[in-house]
Write a protein that holds these residues in place. Structure first.
Motif, PDB file in Angstrom:
ATOM      1  N   LEU A  46       1.238  21.598  -6.876  1.00  9.74           N
ATOM      2  CA  LEU A  46       1.999  21.154  -6.482  1.00  9.74           C
ATOM      3  C   LEU A  46       2.650  21.160  -5.487  1.00  9.74           C
ATOM      4  O   LEU A  46       2.243  20.516  -4.380  1.00  9.74           O
ATOM      5  N   GLU A  47       2.956  21.946  -5.404  1.00 10.15           N
ATOM      6  CA  GLU A  47       2.612  23.209  -3.428  1.00 10.15           C
ATOM      7  C   GLU A  47       1.457  22.775  -2.739  1.00 10.15           C
ATOM      8  O   GLU A  47       1.347  22.888  -1.285  1.00 10.15           O
ATOM      9  N   LEU A  48       0.317  23.436  -4.015  1.00  9.55           N
ATOM     10  CA  LEU A  48      -1.207  22.854  -2.886  1.00  9.55           C
ATOM     11  C   LEU A  48      -1.209  21.185  -2.475  1.00  9.55           C
ATOM     12  O   LEU A  48      -1.729  21.147  -1.452  1.00  9.55           O
ATOM     13  N   VAL A  49      -0.948  20.519  -3.325  1.00  7.06           N
ATOM     14  CA  VAL A  49      -0.813  18.695  -3.196  1.00  7.06           C
ATOM     15  C   VAL A  49       0.179  19.023  -1.869  1.00  7.06           C
ATOM     16  O   VAL A  49      -0.880  18.530  -0.975  1.00  7.06           O
ATOM     17  N   PRO A  98       0.735  -1.205   0.249  1.00  6.87           N
ATOM     18  CA  PRO A  98      -0.045   0.116   0.350  1.00  6.87           C
ATOM     19  C   PRO A  98       0.797   0.899   0.007  1.00  6.87           C
ATOM     20  O   PRO A  98       1.747   1.613   0.936  1.00  6.87           O
ATOM     21  N   LEU A  99       0.611   2.111  -1.132  1.00  4.85           N
ATOM     22  CA  LEU A  99       1.215   3.391  -0.973  1.00  4.85           C
ATOM     23  C   LEU A  99       0.161   4.999  -0.375  1.00  4.85           C
ATOM     24  O   LEU A  99      -0.326   4.987  -0.776  1.00  4.85           O
ATOM     25  N   ASP A 100       0.662   4.455   1.389  1.00  8.33           N
ATOM     26  CA  ASP A 100      -0.450   4.997   1.973  1.00  8.33           C
ATOM     27  C   ASP A 100      -0.073   6.457   2.594  1.00  8.33           C
ATOM     28  O   ASP A 100      -0.446   6.428   3.644  1.00  8.33           O
ATOM     29  N   HIS A 101       1.444   6.904   2.518  1.00  6.72           N
ATOM     30  CA  HIS A 101       2.020   7.650   3.933  1.00  6.72           C
ATOM     31  C   HIS A 101       1.281   8.740   2.639  1.00  6.72           C
ATOM     32  O   HIS A 101       2.024   9.069   1.731  1.00  6.72           O
ATOM     33  N   LEU A 102       0.902   9.164   3.075  1.00  8.81           N
ATOM     34  CA  LEU A 102       0.269  11.012   2.514  1.00  8.81           C
ATOM     35  C   LEU A 102       1.125  12.024   2.195  1.00  8.81           C
ATOM     36  O   LEU A 102       1.089  12.337   1.043  1.00  8.81           O
ATOM     37  N   SER A 103       2.629  11.867   2.420  1.00  5.67           N
ATOM     38  CA  SER A 103       2.994  13.238   2.406  1.00  5.67           C
ATOM     39  C   SER A 103       4.051  12.024   1.029  1.00  5.67           C
ATOM     40  O   SER A 103       4.386  13.528   0.331  1.00  5.67           O
ATOM     41  N   TYR A 104       3.454  11.128   0.431  1.00  5.92           N
ATOM     42  CA  TYR A 104       3.999  10.847  -1.116  1.00  5.92           C
ATOM     43  C   TYR A 104       2.833  10.809  -1.632  1.00  5.92           C
ATOM     44  O   TYR A 104       2.726  10.824  -2.705  1.00  5.92           O
ATOM     45  N   SER A 105       1.782   9.819  -1.578  1.00  3.96           N
ATOM     46  CA  SER A 105       0.851   9.539  -2.557  1.00  3.96           C
ATOM     47  C   SER A 105       0.136  11.237  -2.795  1.00  3.96           C
ATOM     48  O   SER A 105       0.289  10.970  -3.852  1.00  3.96           O
ATOM     49  N   PRO A 138       1.223  13.955  -3.521  1.00  2.45           N
ATOM     50  CA  PRO A 138       2.524  14.727  -4.903  1.00  2.45           C
ATOM     51  C   PRO A 138       2.182  13.524  -5.902  1.00  2.45           C
ATOM     52  O   PRO A 138       2.550  13.314  -6.393  1.00  2.45           O
ATOM     53  N   ALA A 139       2.640  12.395  -5.655  1.00  2.00           N
ATOM     54  CA  ALA A 139       2.854  11.461  -6.502  1.00  2.00           C
ATOM     55  C   ALA A 139       1.518  10.666  -7.466  1.00  2.00           C
ATOM     56  O   ALA A 139       1.534  10.973  -8.554  1.00  2.00           O
ATOM     57  N   ILE A 140       0.632  11.134  -6.913  1.00  2.00           N
ATOM     58  CA  ILE A 140      -1.694  10.835  -8.472  1.00  2.00           C
ATOM     59  C   ILE A 140      -0.656  11.809  -8.745  1.00  2.00           C
ATOM     60  O   ILE A 140      -1.166  11.801  -9.984  1.00  2.00           O
ATOM     61  N   PHE A 141      -1.221  13.298  -7.945  1.00  2.00           N
ATOM     62  CA  PHE A 141      -0.674  14.610  -9.839  1.00  2.00           C
ATOM     63  C   PHE A 141       0.157  14.346 -10.593  1.00  2.00           C
ATOM     64  O   PHE A 141       0.474  14.499 -11.640  1.00  2.00           O
ATOM     65  N   MET A 142       1.868  14.155 -10.154  1.00  2.00           N
ATOM     66  CA  MET A 142       2.846  13.719 -10.896  1.00  2.00           C
ATOM     67  C   MET A 142       2.359  13.183 -12.141  1.00  2.00           C
ATOM     68  O   MET A 142       2.653  13.237 -13.053  1.00  2.00           O
ATOM     69  N   VAL A 143       1.802  12.189 -11.224  1.00  2.00           N
ATOM     70  CA  VAL A 143       1.998  10.722 -12.155  1.00  2.00           C
ATOM     71  C   VAL A 143       0.741  11.281 -13.726  1.00  2.00           C
ATOM     72  O   VAL A 143       0.927  11.466 -14.484  1.00  2.00           O
ATOM     73  N   GLU A 144      -0.620  12.150 -13.093  1.00  2.00           N
ATOM     74  CA  GLU A 144      -1.356  12.554 -13.720  1.00  2.00           C
ATOM     75  C   GLU A 144      -1.686  13.571 -14.785  1.00  2.00           C
ATOM     76  O   GLU A 144      -1.089  13.346 -16.159  1.00  2.00           O
ATOM     77  N   TYR A 145      -0.206  14.403 -13.913  1.00  2.00           N
ATOM     78  CA  TYR A 145       0.013  15.392 -14.455  1.00  2.00           C
ATOM     79  C   TYR A 145       0.844  14.783 -15.586  1.00  2.00           C
ATOM     80  O   TYR A 145       1.241  16.130 -16.883  1.00  2.00           O
TER      81      TYR A 145
END
Length: 318
Positions: free
Chosen positions: A118-121, A63-70, A72-79
């Motif tokens: 990204l900053e807001l995420v 599970p990728l469930d550590h919010l500090s990574y998950s 921004p990771a979702i935003f980065m992959v999608e963008y």
């Protein structure tokens, strides 16, 4: 009339370790955007999403469930994937994000730039992690009417999303989620506890609002340059405030309502999230024979480069 292209961006619950790894290793455009955003994030937070996703040795089923990574990771992959599509001449006529996916939707539509998004995420992840008690979310494969019918659900959790006629999500505190899961197991109703440590779209994250809202002060919000359909309001919108990116993760998702307002025969939908979840919901909502074209690129089962190339070719031919 040519079909319009719709970019779909899902939120928390769709992520996993190594998502997009094949594109990162074999597609220079995707890798360039991921690295560019990762450098920006590292400068402000000291955290590397790229290292966590691809260099930590973690397996995709973990599970990728550590919010500090998950977050921004979702935003980065999608963008990054949206940029790859546009660099190949596939531009959206319409964008639709749900929950955290609204950040990518707004960035692609020109409402905010990617640096601000990204900053807001990252700020939102820190605010939730620092102020909120643990919670969770459960995806339930059943008629959404079950939520109001079953006291074991609506007494202890809140309705977070209605995705199609047989899929909805509940959210709440850890205790509420445990009680809801116990009921679902007892009644043998198919469900999945999502890899999310907090109860987004419920009162259990209200404590983060005060901590997060100051980071929205002074944010310049543009009118969408691409038609933007709101997963928050379930309809197209032409203007929005800076508070929108908080409201989108606090209030229920209205994906089904948004998609029901569209004519399937007029659109080509491309899910740019990690797992193709919104593509699956769209296929359920838009019945076979409706003339709809629905695609996804990334999958936990890999072969992402083949799917990317196939999707681009099919859209060009449509």
């Amino acid at each position: 009339m040519a079909k319009s292209v719709v970019f779909l961006f899902p939120g928390q619950g769709s992520q996993y370790y190594r998502m997009g790894i094949e594109l990162y290793e074999r597609h220079s455009g995707f890798r360039e955007w991921m690295d560019r955003m990762d450098r920006r994030l590292y400068q402000s937070t000291g955290r590397s999403v790229v290292l966590e996703l691809y260099g930590s040795g973690r397996k995709s089923e973990e599970p990728l469930d550590h919010l500090s990574y998950s977050h921004p990771a979702i935003f980065m992959v999608e963008y990054a994937l949206a940029q790859v599509m546009m660099e190949n001449g596939i531009y959206p006529d319409l964008v639709l994000g749900t929950s955290l996916g609204e950040f990518a939707s707004c960035a692609v539509a020109g409402v905010i730039d990617w640096e601000t998004a990204l900053e807001l995420v990252a700020n939102q992840a820190d605010a939730v992690r620092n102020t909120c008690e643990p919670g969770g979310m459960i995806a339930i494969v059943s008629d959404p009417a079950l939520f109001t019918q079953a006291a074991e659900l609506h007494t202890n959790t809140e309705l977070a999303a209605v995705n199609d006629q047989s899929h909805f999500v509940v959210s709440g505190t850890s205790e509420g989620i445990r009680q809801a899961e116990a009921y679902l197991k007892q009644t043998r109703i198919a469900h999945q506890v999502l890899p999310v440590r907090y109860g987004f779209h419920s009162a259990s994250i209200d404590a983060a609002e005060t901590a997060y809202k100051p980071s929205l002060t002074g944010i310049h919000v543009n009118r969408p340059q691409v038609k933007l359909v709101s997963g928050l309001y379930g309809m197209g919108i032409t203007s929005l405030s800076s508070d929108y990116v908080w409201d989108a993760v606090r209030h229920p998702i209205r994906f089904r309502e948004a998609m029901q307002r569209m004519n399937p025969s007029e659109h080509i939908c491309v899910d740019l999230g990690p797992s193709g979840t919104l593509a699956n919901f769209t296929k359920h909502l838009w019945k076979q024979g409706s003339g709809a074209h629905v695609y996804s690129v990334l999958s936990p089962f890999q072969k992402d480069l083949d799917r990317l190339q196939t999707t681009i070719r099919r859209i060009r031919q449509a």
